[in-house]
Design a protein around this motif. Structure first.
Motif, PDB file in Angstrom:
ATOM      1  N   ALA A  42       0.850  -1.189   0.000  1.00 44.13           N
ATOM      2  CA  ALA A  42       0.000   0.000   0.000  1.00 44.13           C
ATOM      3  C   ALA A  42       0.886   1.240   0.000  1.00 44.13           C
ATOM      4  O   ALA A  42       2.028   1.204   0.435  1.00 44.13           O
ATOM      5  CB  ALA A  42      -0.902   0.006   1.233  1.00 44.13           C
ATOM      6  N   MET A  43       0.334   2.330  -0.488  1.00 43.51           N
ATOM      7  CA  MET A  43       1.058   3.599  -0.484  1.00 43.51           C
ATOM      8  C   MET A  43       0.881   4.267   0.876  1.00 43.51           C
ATOM      9  O   MET A  43      -0.191   4.187   1.483  1.00 43.51           O
ATOM     10  CB  MET A  43       0.546   4.520  -1.598  1.00 43.51           C
ATOM     11  CG  MET A  43       0.683   3.928  -2.993  1.00 43.51           C
ATOM     12  SD  MET A  43       2.319   3.256  -3.376  1.00 43.51           S
ATOM     13  CE  MET A  43       3.346   4.696  -3.239  1.00 43.51           C
ATOM     14  N   GLY A  44       1.926   4.927   1.328  1.00 48.99           N
ATOM     15  CA  GLY A  44       1.909   5.569   2.638  1.00 48.99           C
ATOM     16  C   GLY A  44       0.818   6.601   2.811  1.00 48.99           C
ATOM     17  O   GLY A  44       0.347   6.833   3.921  1.00 48.99           O
ATOM     18  N   ASN A  45       0.387   7.217   1.737  1.00 49.41           N
ATOM     19  CA  ASN A  45      -0.685   8.198   1.826  1.00 49.41           C
ATOM     20  C   ASN A  45      -2.028   7.601   1.414  1.00 49.41           C
ATOM     21  O   ASN A  45      -2.980   8.326   1.182  1.00 49.41           O
ATOM     22  CB  ASN A  45      -0.362   9.428   0.967  1.00 49.41           C
ATOM     23  CG  ASN A  45      -0.155   9.078  -0.485  1.00 49.41           C
ATOM     24  OD1 ASN A  45       0.570   8.148  -0.806  1.00 49.41           O
ATOM     25  ND2 ASN A  45      -0.767   9.832  -1.382  1.00 49.41           N
ATOM     26  N   GLY A  46      -2.099   6.271   1.356  1.00 46.64           N
ATOM     27  CA  GLY A  46      -3.336   5.585   0.972  1.00 46.64           C
ATOM     28  C   GLY A  46      -4.308   5.459   2.130  1.00 46.64           C
ATOM     29  O   GLY A  46      -4.054   5.920   3.251  1.00 46.64           O
ATOM     30  N   LYS A  84      -3.664   0.032   4.017  1.00 51.89           N
ATOM     31  CA  LYS A  84      -2.403  -0.135   4.752  1.00 51.89           C
ATOM     32  C   LYS A  84      -2.512  -1.271   5.763  1.00 51.89           C
ATOM     33  O   LYS A  84      -1.566  -2.033   5.939  1.00 51.89           O
ATOM     34  CB  LYS A  84      -2.017   1.179   5.437  1.00 51.89           C
ATOM     35  CG  LYS A  84      -1.637   2.257   4.420  1.00 51.89           C
ATOM     36  CD  LYS A  84      -1.034   3.475   5.054  1.00 51.89           C
ATOM     37  CE  LYS A  84      -2.070   4.370   5.661  1.00 51.89           C
ATOM     38  NZ  LYS A  84      -1.515   5.662   6.115  1.00 51.89           N
ATOM     39  N   ASP A  85      -3.669  -1.408   6.382  1.00 57.44           N
ATOM     40  CA  ASP A  85      -3.875  -2.502   7.341  1.00 57.44           C
ATOM     41  C   ASP A  85      -3.830  -3.865   6.653  1.00 57.44           C
ATOM     42  O   ASP A  85      -3.379  -4.845   7.241  1.00 57.44           O
ATOM     43  CB  ASP A  85      -5.210  -2.334   8.061  1.00 57.44           C
ATOM     44  CG  ASP A  85      -5.240  -1.148   9.015  1.00 57.44           C
ATOM     45  OD1 ASP A  85      -4.156  -0.607   9.365  1.00 57.44           O
ATOM     46  OD2 ASP A  85      -6.347  -0.738   9.406  1.00 57.44           O
ATOM     47  N   ALA A  86      -4.290  -3.938   5.417  1.00 55.06           N
ATOM     48  CA  ALA A  86      -4.331  -5.207   4.680  1.00 55.06           C
ATOM     49  C   ALA A  86      -3.003  -5.545   4.017  1.00 55.06           C
ATOM     50  O   ALA A  86      -2.771  -6.688   3.643  1.00 55.06           O
ATOM     51  CB  ALA A  86      -5.431  -5.150   3.614  1.00 55.06           C
ATOM     52  N   ALA A  87      -2.131  -4.562   3.875  1.00 55.00           N
ATOM     53  CA  ALA A  87      -0.881  -4.751   3.137  1.00 55.00           C
ATOM     54  C   ALA A  87       0.171  -5.469   3.967  1.00 55.00           C
ATOM     55  O   ALA A  87       0.192  -5.377   5.189  1.00 55.00           O
ATOM     56  CB  ALA A  87      -0.346  -3.389   2.696  1.00 55.00           C
ATOM     57  N   ASP A  88       1.058  -6.169   3.263  1.00 52.89           N
ATOM     58  CA  ASP A  88       2.220  -6.766   3.911  1.00 52.89           C
ATOM     59  C   ASP A  88       3.307  -5.724   4.117  1.00 52.89           C
ATOM     60  O   ASP A  88       4.140  -5.852   4.994  1.00 52.89           O
ATOM     61  CB  ASP A  88       2.792  -7.898   3.047  1.00 52.89           C
ATOM     62  CG  ASP A  88       1.857  -9.082   2.961  1.00 52.89           C
ATOM     63  OD1 ASP A  88       1.127  -9.348   3.941  1.00 52.89           O
ATOM     64  OD2 ASP A  88       1.839  -9.735   1.906  1.00 52.89           O
ATOM     65  N   TRP A  89       3.303  -4.704   3.257  1.00 54.33           N
ATOM     66  CA  TRP A  89       4.324  -3.662   3.312  1.00 54.33           C
ATOM     67  C   TRP A  89       3.688  -2.353   2.894  1.00 54.33           C
ATOM     68  O   TRP A  89       2.891  -2.314   1.957  1.00 54.33           O
ATOM     69  CB  TRP A  89       5.469  -4.018   2.378  1.00 54.33           C
ATOM     70  CG  TRP A  89       6.587  -3.037   2.357  1.00 54.33           C
ATOM     71  CD1 TRP A  89       7.443  -2.754   3.376  1.00 54.33           C
ATOM     72  CD2 TRP A  89       6.966  -2.196   1.276  1.00 54.33           C
ATOM     73  NE1 TRP A  89       8.342  -1.789   2.987  1.00 54.33           N
ATOM     74  CE2 TRP A  89       8.065  -1.434   1.692  1.00 54.33           C
ATOM     75  CE3 TRP A  89       6.485  -2.011  -0.007  1.00 54.33           C
ATOM     76  CZ2 TRP A  89       8.686  -0.510   0.876  1.00 54.33           C
ATOM     77  CZ3 TRP A  89       7.112  -1.089  -0.825  1.00 54.33           C
ATOM     78  CH2 TRP A  89       8.198  -0.362  -0.377  1.00 54.33           C
ATOM     79  N   VAL A  90       4.022  -1.274   3.586  1.00 59.77           N
ATOM     80  CA  VAL A  90       3.525   0.056   3.242  1.00 59.77           C
ATOM     81  C   VAL A  90       4.698   0.880   2.713  1.00 59.77           C
ATOM     82  O   VAL A  90       5.685   1.100   3.417  1.00 59.77           O
ATOM     83  CB  VAL A  90       2.872   0.757   4.455  1.00 59.77           C
ATOM     84  CG1 VAL A  90       2.404   2.159   4.078  1.00 59.77           C
ATOM     85  CG2 VAL A  90       1.710  -0.077   4.993  1.00 59.77           C
TER      86      VAL A  90
END
Length: 72
Positions: free
Chosen positions: A38-42, A47-53
């Motif tokens: 996920a993107m940091g400004n997403g 972001k909670d679902a992502a493995d990496w932000v």
């Protein structure tokens, strides 16, 4: 015309012949892509679902994500 980023990704992948994983905008894109970045400004749900932000887009986050994936 696609109604969400996930649908847009499905359309683009189908157009380019790229297979996708079986499957609120950013979250559906992550689920469809099967690549959990996920993107940091997403959105927080993405972001909670992502493995990496990654960093925010304006902080070269997309470039860093592409580098991490080996795209560039």
């Amino acid at each position: 015309m696609p109604g969400s980023k996930g649908e847009g990704l499905r359309f683009a992948a189908a157009t380019m012949g790229v297979p996708l994983a079986d499957s609120d905008n950013d979250l559906t894109m992550i689920e469809v892509a099967g690549i959990d970045i996920a993107m940091g400004n997403g959105e927080q749900c993405a972001k909670d679902a992502a493995d990496w932000v990654a960093d925010a887009v304006d902080a070269r986050g997309l470039a860093h994500a592409f580098e991490r994936l080996g795209v560039v």
